[in-house]
Design an enzyme around this catalytic site. Structure first.
Site, PDB file in Angstrom:
ATOM      1  NE  ARG A 272      -3.316  -2.430   2.861  1.00 53.26           N
ATOM      2  CZ  ARG A 272      -4.308  -3.024   2.208  1.00 53.26           C
ATOM      3  NH1 ARG A 272      -4.828  -2.451   1.150  1.00 53.26           N
ATOM      4  NH2 ARG A 272      -4.782  -4.191   2.601  1.00 53.26           N
TER       5      ARG A 272
ATOM      6  CG  ASP B 256     -12.288   1.915  -3.685  1.00 52.09           C
ATOM      7  OD1 ASP B 256     -12.740   2.215  -4.799  1.00 52.09           O
ATOM      8  OD2 ASP B 256     -12.425   2.611  -2.668  1.00 52.09           O
TER       9      ASP B 256
ATOM     10  CG  ASP C 131     -14.351  -3.460  -1.142  1.00 54.58           C
ATOM     11  OD1 ASP C 131     -13.696  -3.906  -2.106  1.00 54.58           O
ATOM     12  OD2 ASP C 131     -13.820  -2.858  -0.192  1.00 54.58           O
TER      13      ASP C 131
ATOM     14  NE  ARG D 155     -10.031  -2.137   2.548  1.00 55.84           N
ATOM     15  CZ  ARG D 155      -8.827  -1.833   3.035  1.00 55.84           C
ATOM     16  NH1 ARG D 155      -8.695  -0.886   3.908  1.00 55.84           N
ATOM     17  NH2 ARG D 155      -7.765  -2.500   2.651  1.00 55.84           N
TER      18      ARG D 155
END
Ligand code: F6P
Length: 325
Positions: free
Chosen positions: A76, A107, A133, A175
């Protein structure tokens, strides 16, 4: 056939997901077939910013389809959120003569791709996250493997809970979304599922349900708790259940177990197909797209539009879980 795409880069970013390797393999094999040179950036956007990459050919993606994780490693990348970081990434893509970048991730990773596209880099995104998601796609690579892993673990927890006539709370990932929890709630036959989409379920209701189940002769009680359900945490709830009902209760957090392992047939299939179609899009001259699953078919959506998409919560699965409980 001559085409304008001569060289592309691939990266995997954010939380790794089983099936990412199958996508990398599909992209490389399809690109090579079409005389496109492929490089793989290491550790997601970190690799782009630091110009850290490997050359990928047919041989380098042999026997990776069945492996969990990602051979390109993942990260990340905080620097990608800064203007300097984005500029460095653009400079590297230009220096390396890339015609396009294929980004596999969730995302946040695809938002990074959107920023690069606004600065002139051609990108195609592939949805890879166990969380399911991304509202624009009915499927995200890794979800099926994660759910199967969680299902097997919860079955085992149910065995020991029943033997000891205990209640158990099992926290699953996801998440801010409750998809893994909902699926496990249904396929593990759980008595309760606590998801961020239903913050209205109260502790009183949970405790009353456990007491009712015990009176009705149920010897075990499995509560699936999505990590995004913020009203109560697993160990805290276990203590409350034990104190209030007198039933021994244990909490288990499945955690990163759910992110690893060999991808299922479903994940290998979608990852391979989306990888193949991603290169086909580039060959057609289409960029700044996300590969998606729509109405059960592979499709694409404009990157920006895809990231803006929202999904209305459908309570049907929760209601079915409660019907069966
Ligand atoms: O997005 C995948 C995911 O596993 C989420 O379910 C979880 O909230 C998060 O990543 C954990 O991230 P990390 O591995 O950085 O702790």
């Amino acid at each position: 056939m001559d085409n304008k795409v001569k060289k592309i880069g691939i990266l995997t970013s954010g939380g790794d997901a089983p099936g990412m390797n199958a996508s990398i393999r599909a992209i490389v094999r399809t690109a090579v077939k079409n005389n496109i040179e492929v490089i793989g950036f290491m550790r997601g956007y970190e690799g782009v910013i630091n110009c850290d990459y490997i050359n990928l050919d047919n041989k380098s993606v042999s026997e990776i389809m069945q492996r969990g994780g990602t051979i390109l490693l993942s990260a990340r990348c905080k620097e990608m959120m800064t203007d300097e970081g984005k500029q460095k990434a653009i400079d590297v893509c230009k220096k390396l003569g890339l015609d396009a970048l294929v980004v596999i991730g969730g995302d946040g990773s695809l938002t990074g791709a959107l920023h690069l596209s606004r600065l002139g880099i051609k990108v195609v995104g592939i949805p890879g996250t166990i969380d399911l998601d991304l509202a624009c796609s009915e499927y995200t690579i890794g979800f099926d493997t994660a759910v199967n892993t969680a299902m097997e673990a919860i079955d085992k927890i149910r065995d020991t809970s029943s033997s000891h006539e205990r209640c158990c709370i099992v926290e699953v990932m996801g998440r801010n979304a409750g998809y893994i929890a909902l699926w496990c709630g249904l396929i593990n036959g759980s008595e309760e599922v606590l998801i961020p989409e239903r913050p209205d379920v109260t502790e009183e209701e949970i405790l009353a349900e456990i007491e009712k189940n015990r009176k009705n002769g149920k010897i075990s009680n499995v509560i699936i708790l999505a990590e995004g359900f913020t009203n109560v945490k697993a160990h805290e709830l276990a203590k409350k259940v034990e104190a209030s009902t007198g039933i021994e209760t244990r909490a288990t957090i499945l955690g990163h177990l759910q992110r690893g392992g060999s991808p299922t047939a479903v994940d290998r299939m979608h990852a391979s197909m989306m990888g193949y179609y991603a290169v086909q899009e580039l060959l057609k001259g289409n960029t700044n797209k996300i590969m998606i699953m729509k109405d059960g078919k592979y499709d694409t959506i404009d990157l920006e539009e895809g990231l803006k998409a929202t999904r209305t919560y459908d309570d049907t699965m929760y209601q079915i879980i409660k019907t069966f409980a």
